[in-house]
Design a protein around this motif. Structure first.
Motif, PDB file in Angstrom:
ATOM      1  N   VAL A  23       0.501  -0.994   0.409  1.00  0.00           N
ATOM      2  CA  VAL A  23      -0.217   0.055   0.442  1.00  0.00           C
ATOM      3  C   VAL A  23       1.262   1.620  -0.186  1.00  0.00           C
ATOM      4  N   TYR A  24       0.396   2.131  -0.923  1.00  0.00           N
ATOM      5  CA  TYR A  24       1.564   3.709  -0.875  1.00  0.00           C
ATOM      6  C   TYR A  24       0.451   3.488  -0.308  1.00  0.00           C
ATOM      7  N   ARG A  25       1.186   5.220   0.516  1.00  0.00           N
ATOM      8  CA  ARG A  25      -0.061   6.154   1.710  1.00  0.00           C
ATOM      9  C   ARG A  25       0.457   6.974   1.540  1.00  0.00           C
ATOM     10  N   TYR A  26      -0.187   7.914   1.189  1.00  0.00           N
ATOM     11  CA  TYR A  26       0.496   9.544   0.407  1.00  0.00           C
ATOM     12  C   TYR A  26      -0.682  10.470   1.248  1.00  0.00           C
ATOM     13  N   GLY A  27      -1.147  10.462   2.021  1.00  0.00           N
ATOM     14  CA  GLY A  27      -2.542  10.889   2.473  1.00  0.00           C
ATOM     15  C   GLY A  27      -1.914  12.280   3.468  1.00  0.00           C
ATOM     16  N   ALA A  28      -3.085  13.288   3.476  1.00  0.00           N
ATOM     17  CA  ALA A  28      -3.217  14.516   4.910  1.00  0.00           C
ATOM     18  C   ALA A  28      -2.957  13.386   5.840  1.00  0.00           C
ATOM     19  N   GLY A  29      -2.387  14.179   6.994  1.00  0.00           N
ATOM     20  CA  GLY A  29      -1.988  13.475   8.104  1.00  0.00           C
ATOM     21  C   GLY A  29      -0.522  12.403   7.891  1.00  0.00           C
ATOM     22  N   TRP A  30       0.209  12.594   7.252  1.00  0.00           N
ATOM     23  CA  TRP A  30       0.903  11.827   7.040  1.00  0.00           C
ATOM     24  C   TRP A  30       2.463  12.662   6.964  1.00  0.00           C
ATOM     25  N   PRO A  31       3.425  12.495   7.675  1.00  0.00           N
ATOM     26  CA  PRO A  31       4.443  14.099   7.110  1.00  0.00           C
ATOM     27  C   PRO A  31       5.010  13.510   5.888  1.00  0.00           C
ATOM     28  N   LYS A  32       4.813  12.193   5.794  1.00  0.00           N
ATOM     29  CA  LYS A  32       5.736  12.124   4.436  1.00  0.00           C
ATOM     30  C   LYS A  32       5.195  10.651   3.444  1.00  0.00           C
ATOM     31  N   PRO A  33       5.109  10.897   2.481  1.00  0.00           N
ATOM     32  CA  PRO A  33       4.650   9.230   1.631  1.00  0.00           C
ATOM     33  C   PRO A  33       5.247   8.256   2.157  1.00  0.00           C
ATOM     34  N   HIS A  34       4.306   6.865   2.166  1.00  0.00           N
ATOM     35  CA  HIS A  34       5.404   6.211   1.859  1.00  0.00           C
ATOM     36  C   HIS A  34       5.395   4.489   1.939  1.00  0.00           C
ATOM     37  N   PHE A  35       5.180   3.380   2.075  1.00  0.00           N
ATOM     38  CA  PHE A  35       4.946   1.717   1.485  1.00  0.00           C
ATOM     39  C   PHE A  35       4.235   1.604   2.709  1.00  0.00           C
ATOM     40  N   HIS A  36       3.206   0.958   2.870  1.00  0.00           N
ATOM     41  CA  HIS A  36       2.938   0.299   4.676  1.00  0.00           C
ATOM     42  C   HIS A  36       1.752  -0.667   4.186  1.00  0.00           C
ATOM     43  N   ILE A 108       7.469  16.363   3.481  1.00  0.00           N
ATOM     44  CA  ILE A 108       6.466  15.058   2.001  1.00  0.00           C
ATOM     45  C   ILE A 108       5.548  15.283   1.467  1.00  0.00           C
ATOM     46  N   ARG A 109       5.306  16.858   0.701  1.00  0.00           N
ATOM     47  CA  ARG A 109       4.107  16.113   0.113  1.00  0.00           C
ATOM     48  C   ARG A 109       3.705  15.272  -1.315  1.00  0.00           C
ATOM     49  N   HIS A 110       2.895  15.001  -1.310  1.00  0.00           N
ATOM     50  CA  HIS A 110       1.824  13.976  -2.693  1.00  0.00           C
ATOM     51  C   HIS A 110       1.401  15.259  -2.685  1.00  0.00           C
ATOM     52  N   THR A 111       1.696  16.054  -4.348  1.00  0.00           N
ATOM     53  CA  THR A 111       1.133  16.540  -4.984  1.00  0.00           C
ATOM     54  C   THR A 111      -0.233  15.599  -6.453  1.00  0.00           C
ATOM     55  N   ARG A 112       0.581  14.947  -6.775  1.00  0.00           N
ATOM     56  CA  ARG A 112      -0.570  14.872  -8.295  1.00  0.00           C
ATOM     57  C   ARG A 112       0.227  13.177  -8.542  1.00  0.00           C
ATOM     58  N   PHE A 113      -0.648  12.304  -9.049  1.00  0.00           N
ATOM     59  CA  PHE A 113      -0.427  11.138  -9.835  1.00  0.00           C
ATOM     60  C   PHE A 113       0.213  11.568 -11.374  1.00  0.00           C
ATOM     61  N   GLU A 114       0.613  10.823 -11.905  1.00  0.00           N
ATOM     62  CA  GLU A 114       0.771  11.353 -13.483  1.00  0.00           C
ATOM     63  C   GLU A 114       0.409  10.107 -14.288  1.00  0.00           C
ATOM     64  N   THR A 115       0.428   9.032 -13.323  1.00  0.00           N
ATOM     65  CA  THR A 115       0.141   7.950 -13.821  1.00  0.00           C
ATOM     66  C   THR A 115      -0.242   6.503 -12.840  1.00  0.00           C
ATOM     67  N   LEU A 116      -1.793   5.855 -12.939  1.00  0.00           N
ATOM     68  CA  LEU A 116      -1.864   4.888 -12.345  1.00  0.00           C
ATOM     69  C   LEU A 116      -2.369   3.630 -12.931  1.00  0.00           C
ATOM     70  N   GLU A 117      -1.916   2.916 -13.671  1.00  0.00           N
ATOM     71  CA  GLU A 117      -1.804   2.039 -14.787  1.00  0.00           C
ATOM     72  C   GLU A 117      -1.948   0.486 -13.595  1.00  0.00           C
ATOM     73  N   PRO A 118      -2.938  -0.569 -14.014  1.00  0.00           N
ATOM     74  CA  PRO A 118      -3.316  -1.728 -13.594  1.00  0.00           C
ATOM     75  C   PRO A 118      -2.760  -2.577 -14.604  1.00  0.00           C
ATOM     76  N   GLY A 119      -2.638  -3.617 -14.741  1.00  0.00           N
ATOM     77  CA  GLY A 119      -2.872  -4.353 -16.304  1.00  0.00           C
ATOM     78  C   GLY A 119      -1.750  -5.941 -15.386  1.00  0.00           C
ATOM     79  N   ARG A 120      -1.450  -6.171 -16.643  1.00  0.00           N
ATOM     80  CA  ARG A 120      -1.091  -8.241 -16.681  1.00  0.00           C
ATOM     81  C   ARG A 120       0.160  -8.208 -16.416  1.00  0.00           C
ATOM     82  N   GLU A 121       0.543  -7.503 -16.779  1.00  0.00           N
ATOM     83  CA  GLU A 121       2.387  -7.250 -16.956  1.00  0.00           C
ATOM     84  C   GLU A 121       2.913  -7.440 -15.760  1.00  0.00           C
ATOM     85  N   ARG A 122       2.026  -5.955 -15.688  1.00  0.00           N
ATOM     86  CA  ARG A 122       2.569  -4.728 -14.532  1.00  0.00           C
ATOM     87  C   ARG A 122       1.650  -3.652 -14.309  1.00  0.00           C
TER      88      ARG A 122
END
Length: 184
Positions: A23-36, A108-122
């Motif tokens: 899970v990539y966590r990026y929302g308000a309330g986190w001082p920095k984006p992270h994976f957990h 560290i603030r998440h500002t936007r997603f450029e790509t959110l792409e699910p798929g069979r291979e990646r």
């Protein structure tokens, strides 16, 4: 098939079929984006810790620096790693008794997603972040983060992570700790 479950303004979960990979966590309330949590390939074992007692500022898998400063004014550093002041008692135990002063604390603030792409291979997630000084919200660095998850043999998966940093207004110095802290 790799799927993305997006809770807008909070997180993006990546699943292989129905198995949670991270899970990539990026929302308000986190001082920095992270994976957990981040799971081991072919396993239900979680590889990341979230705010352990001895490093309360540590958030899963993340990237930051203890000191970021203008190249011409290295004494004006901002700490993007720690969120609280560190103290060591006479027995050598570390504690984090109070928040860093705003002029020294970075977010560290998440500002936007450029790509959110699910798929069979990646699955691909590309996001932009701003590294800001807490006292005045001045942007010191721009970051682009690219995450690619690939399924591999035997129900495993791989995780490719790329971080790019660019100074916002002037050349910056990036270093982990002060000279005094490196003496410890």
């Amino acid at each position: 098939m790799l799927k993305l479950l997006h809770e807008v303004g909070r997180s993006v979960a990546v699943l292989h079929d129905e198995t949670l990979l991270f899970v990539y966590r990026y929302g308000a309330g986190w001082p920095k984006p992270h994976f957990h949590p981040l799971y081991a390939p072919s396993s239900t074992r979680v590889l990341t810790l979230h705010a352990p007692r001895d490093y309360v500022h540590h958030r899963g898998l993340m990237w930051s620096f203890g000191r970021v400063a203008p190249q011409q004014r290295p004494d004006e550093w901002v700490n993007f790693w720690e969120e609280r002041e560190r103290e060591r008692d006479e027995d050598g135990q570390i504690s984090w008794p109070r928040p860093l002063p705003d002029e020294r604390r970075g977010t560290i603030r998440h500002t936007r997603f450029e790509t959110l792409e699910p798929g069979r291979e990646r699955a691909i997630i590309v996001s932009d972040h701003e590294w800001r000084r807490a006292s005045d919200e001045k942007v010191l660095l721009h970051q682009r983060q690219t995450v690619t998850a690939h399924p591999i043999a035997d129900n495993g998966w791989s995780f490719d992570l790329q971080w790019e940093l660019c100074a916002a207004d002037e050349p910056m110095l990036l270093f982990a700790r002060s000279e005094e802290e490196n003496q410890e």
